[in-house]
Design an enzyme around this catalytic site. Structure first.
Site, PDB file in Angstrom:
ATOM      1  N   GLY A  45       0.753  -1.039   0.171  1.00  0.00           N
ATOM      2  CA  GLY A  45      -0.205   0.240  -0.004  1.00  0.00           C
ATOM      3  C   GLY A  45       0.689   1.239   0.351  1.00  0.00           C
ATOM      4  O   GLY A  45       2.110   1.205   0.614  1.00  0.00           O
ATOM      5  N   GLN A  50       3.468   9.819   0.722  1.00  0.00           N
ATOM      6  CA  GLN A  50       5.043   9.383   0.778  1.00  0.00           C
ATOM      7  C   GLN A  50       5.590   9.319  -0.822  1.00  0.00           C
ATOM      8  O   GLN A  50       7.448   8.920  -0.462  1.00  0.00           O
ATOM      9  CB  GLN A  50       4.439   7.692   0.340  1.00  0.00           C
ATOM     10  CG  GLN A  50       3.569   7.068   2.013  1.00  0.00           C
ATOM     11  CD  GLN A  50       3.543   6.101   2.588  1.00  0.00           C
ATOM     12  OE1 GLN A  50       2.045   5.313   2.033  1.00  0.00           O
ATOM     13  NE2 GLN A  50       4.898   5.607   2.635  1.00  0.00           N
ATOM     14  N   CYS A  95       6.081   0.325   7.551  1.00  0.00           N
ATOM     15  CA  CYS A  95       5.680   1.012   6.062  1.00  0.00           C
ATOM     16  C   CYS A  95       6.700   1.997   5.695  1.00  0.00           C
ATOM     17  O   CYS A  95       7.778   1.570   6.292  1.00  0.00           O
ATOM     18  CB  CYS A  95       4.840   2.602   7.121  1.00  0.00           C
ATOM     19  SG  CYS A  95       4.778   3.911   6.023  1.00  0.00           S
ATOM     20  N   LEU A  96       6.388   1.832   4.230  1.00  0.00           N
ATOM     21  CA  LEU A  96       7.154   2.007   3.399  1.00  0.00           C
ATOM     22  C   LEU A  96       8.046   3.196   3.983  1.00  0.00           C
ATOM     23  O   LEU A  96       9.932   3.432   3.343  1.00  0.00           O
ATOM     24  CB  LEU A  96       7.328   1.891   1.612  1.00  0.00           C
ATOM     25  CG  LEU A  96       7.238   0.664   0.967  1.00  0.00           C
ATOM     26  CD1 LEU A  96       6.288   0.879  -0.226  1.00  0.00           C
ATOM     27  CD2 LEU A  96       7.796  -0.046   1.009  1.00  0.00           C
ATOM     28  N   HIS A 137      -4.482   2.016   7.259  1.00  0.00           N
ATOM     29  CA  HIS A 137      -3.254   2.819   6.580  1.00  0.00           C
ATOM     30  C   HIS A 137      -2.822   3.716   5.997  1.00  0.00           C
ATOM     31  O   HIS A 137      -2.572   4.466   6.840  1.00  0.00           O
ATOM     32  CB  HIS A 137      -2.657   1.589   7.626  1.00  0.00           C
ATOM     33  CG  HIS A 137      -0.918   1.982   7.115  1.00  0.00           C
ATOM     34  ND1 HIS A 137       0.229   1.453   7.647  1.00  0.00           N
ATOM     35  CD2 HIS A 137       0.003   2.663   6.150  1.00  0.00           C
ATOM     36  CE1 HIS A 137       1.203   2.481   7.194  1.00  0.00           C
ATOM     37  NE2 HIS A 137       1.228   3.091   6.838  1.00  0.00           N
ATOM     38  N   GLU A 138      -3.413   3.880   4.955  1.00  0.00           N
ATOM     39  CA  GLU A 138      -3.115   4.924   4.241  1.00  0.00           C
ATOM     40  C   GLU A 138      -4.171   5.564   4.304  1.00  0.00           C
ATOM     41  O   GLU A 138      -3.716   7.129   4.129  1.00  0.00           O
ATOM     42  CB  GLU A 138      -3.353   3.346   2.508  1.00  0.00           C
ATOM     43  CG  GLU A 138      -2.791   2.845   2.217  1.00  0.00           C
ATOM     44  CD  GLU A 138      -1.572   2.915   2.669  1.00  0.00           C
ATOM     45  OE1 GLU A 138      -0.340   3.849   2.041  1.00  0.00           O
ATOM     46  OE2 GLU A 138      -0.406   2.039   2.921  1.00  0.00           O
ATOM     47  N   HIS A 141      -2.269   8.136   6.481  1.00  0.00           N
ATOM     48  CA  HIS A 141      -1.797   8.990   5.476  1.00  0.00           C
ATOM     49  C   HIS A 141      -2.568  10.485   4.923  1.00  0.00           C
ATOM     50  O   HIS A 141      -1.654  11.328   5.152  1.00  0.00           O
ATOM     51  CB  HIS A 141      -0.355   8.593   4.544  1.00  0.00           C
ATOM     52  CG  HIS A 141       0.490   7.820   5.423  1.00  0.00           C
ATOM     53  ND1 HIS A 141       1.145   7.524   5.423  1.00  0.00           N
ATOM     54  CD2 HIS A 141       0.869   5.816   4.367  1.00  0.00           C
ATOM     55  CE1 HIS A 141       2.631   6.788   5.559  1.00  0.00           C
ATOM     56  NE2 HIS A 141       1.723   5.918   5.202  1.00  0.00           N
TER      57      HIS A 141
HETATM   58  C1  Y12 Z   1      -0.635  -4.294   7.241  1.00  0.00           C
HETATM   59  C2  Y12 Z   1       0.275  -3.107   7.760  1.00  0.00           C
HETATM   60  C3  Y12 Z   1       0.545  -1.714   7.081  1.00  0.00           C
HETATM   61  C4  Y12 Z   1       0.017  -2.056   5.305  1.00  0.00           C
HETATM   62  C5  Y12 Z   1       0.242  -0.552   4.958  1.00  0.00           C
HETATM   63  C6  Y12 Z   1       0.924  -0.567   3.775  1.00  0.00           C
HETATM   64  N1  Y12 Z   1       2.815  -0.772   4.428  1.00  0.00           N
HETATM   65  C7  Y12 Z   1       3.541  -1.540   3.279  1.00  0.00           C
HETATM   66  O1  Y12 Z   1       3.250  -1.802   1.679  1.00  0.00           O
HETATM   67  C8  Y12 Z   1       4.609  -1.694   4.328  1.00  0.00           C
HETATM   68  C9  Y12 Z   1       5.784  -2.433   3.274  1.00  0.00           C
HETATM   69  C10 Y12 Z   1       7.345  -2.848   3.919  1.00  0.00           C
HETATM   70  C11 Y12 Z   1       8.212  -3.016   2.339  1.00  0.00           C
HETATM   71  C12 Y12 Z   1       9.223  -3.805   3.477  1.00  0.00           C
HETATM   72  O2  Y12 Z   1       9.754  -4.164   2.387  1.00  0.00           O
HETATM   73  C13 Y12 Z   1      10.666  -5.138   2.334  1.00  0.00           C
HETATM   74  O3  Y12 Z   1      10.527  -6.013   2.977  1.00  0.00           O
HETATM   75  C14 Y12 Z   1      12.100  -6.169   1.589  1.00  0.00           C
HETATM   76  C15 Y12 Z   1       9.894  -2.656   4.464  1.00  0.00           C
HETATM   77  O4  Y12 Z   1      10.878  -3.115   5.507  1.00  0.00           O
HETATM   78  C16 Y12 Z   1      11.894  -2.324   4.915  1.00  0.00           C
HETATM   79  O5  Y12 Z   1      11.785  -1.211   4.894  1.00  0.00           O
HETATM   80  C17 Y12 Z   1      13.278  -2.861   5.302  1.00  0.00           C
HETATM   81  C18 Y12 Z   1       8.847  -2.447   5.880  1.00  0.00           C
HETATM   82  C19 Y12 Z   1       7.580  -1.951   5.236  1.00  0.00           C
HETATM   83  C20 Y12 Z   1      -0.639  -2.697   4.873  1.00  0.00           C
HETATM   84  C21 Y12 Z   1      -1.714  -3.913   5.704  1.00  0.00           C
HETATM   85 CO    CO Z   2       2.427   3.719   5.227  1.00  0.00          CO
END
Ligand code: Y12
Ligand code: CO
Length: 174
Positions: A45, A50, A95-96, A137-138, A141
């Site tokens: 997401g 962001q 969260c990214l 979550h989004e 933001h």
């Molecule tokens: C449940 C909880 C949160 C959301 C919001 C969207 N969040 C994400 O898309 C988070 C992604 C994310 C990806 C990462 O990278 C890897 O896993 C390779 C990450 O790790 C690092 O940055 C080290 C952290 C978050 C939706 C549903």
């Molecule tokens: Co986020």
């Protein structure tokens, strides 16, 4: 358009986003570029703020039962509004914009959301599970709220300490 993800503690993440009024090529270009950066970053997401665009725009691509994220499952929400919410659930969110940190957050279990698609058509979606959590979550933001803002005082302190460590390790690895 090549986008980069804005990371905490960048103050732009505190900004309130504005409604989209023009459903034109510029919006489509932003949505396509958001998809590219979200997928490159292993996200599920992403909100436009962001990537430094303070607009009420978010995208979601929840993994299916095999863990895949086919593009046809992509949901684009413009000007979303929650019209009904019910129940409670807790999920360990990430969260990214806050790389490397994950923490439990309480959310509503079920949602009904009205939004517009990239062409301005009005849609309604009933969401549960991970999709419901990701929408909340989004949408936070869009109001300048991060999941870490929802933590208790003690957990927030723990976060600030851990995040400083993560950032220091990142710098030395460069
Ligand atoms: C449940 C909880 C949160 C959301 C919001 C969207 N969040 C994400 O898309 C988070 C992604 C994310 C990806 C990462 O990278 C890897 O896993 C390779 C990450 O790790 C690092 O940055 C080290 C952290 C978050 C939706 C549903
Ligand atoms: Co986020």
């Amino acid at each position: 358009m090549k986008l980069t993800i804005v990371e905490y503690p960048d103050k732009r993440l505190k900004q309130k986003s504005l409604p989209v009024e023009k459903f034109d090529g510029g919006l489509h270009e932003l949505l396509d570029a958001m998809y590219d950066v979200m997928m490159e970053s292993n996200g599920i997401g992403l909100a436009a703020i962001q990537v430094a665009h303070p607009l009420n725009v978010l995208i979601l691509n929840i993994p299916d039962e095999t863990g895949e994220q086919p593009r046809e499952n992509l949901i684009e929400m413009i000007n979303p509004v929650i019209t009904a919410k019910e129940g409670e659930t807790t999920y360990q969110e990430g969260c990214l914009s806050v790389p490397g940190f994950y923490e439990d957050v309480n959310r509503f279990e079920l949602l009904v959301v009205n939004y517009q698609d990239r062409d301005g058509n009005t849609k309604t979606l009933e969401a549960d599970g991970l999709l419901s959590i990701a929408i909340q979550h989004e949408m936070d933001h869009l109001n300048g709220i991060l999941f870490i803002d929802k933590l208790s005082y003690i957990r927030r302190k723990k976060f600030e300490k851990e995040y400083k460590k993560i950032q220091k390790e990142k710098k030395t690895a460069k």
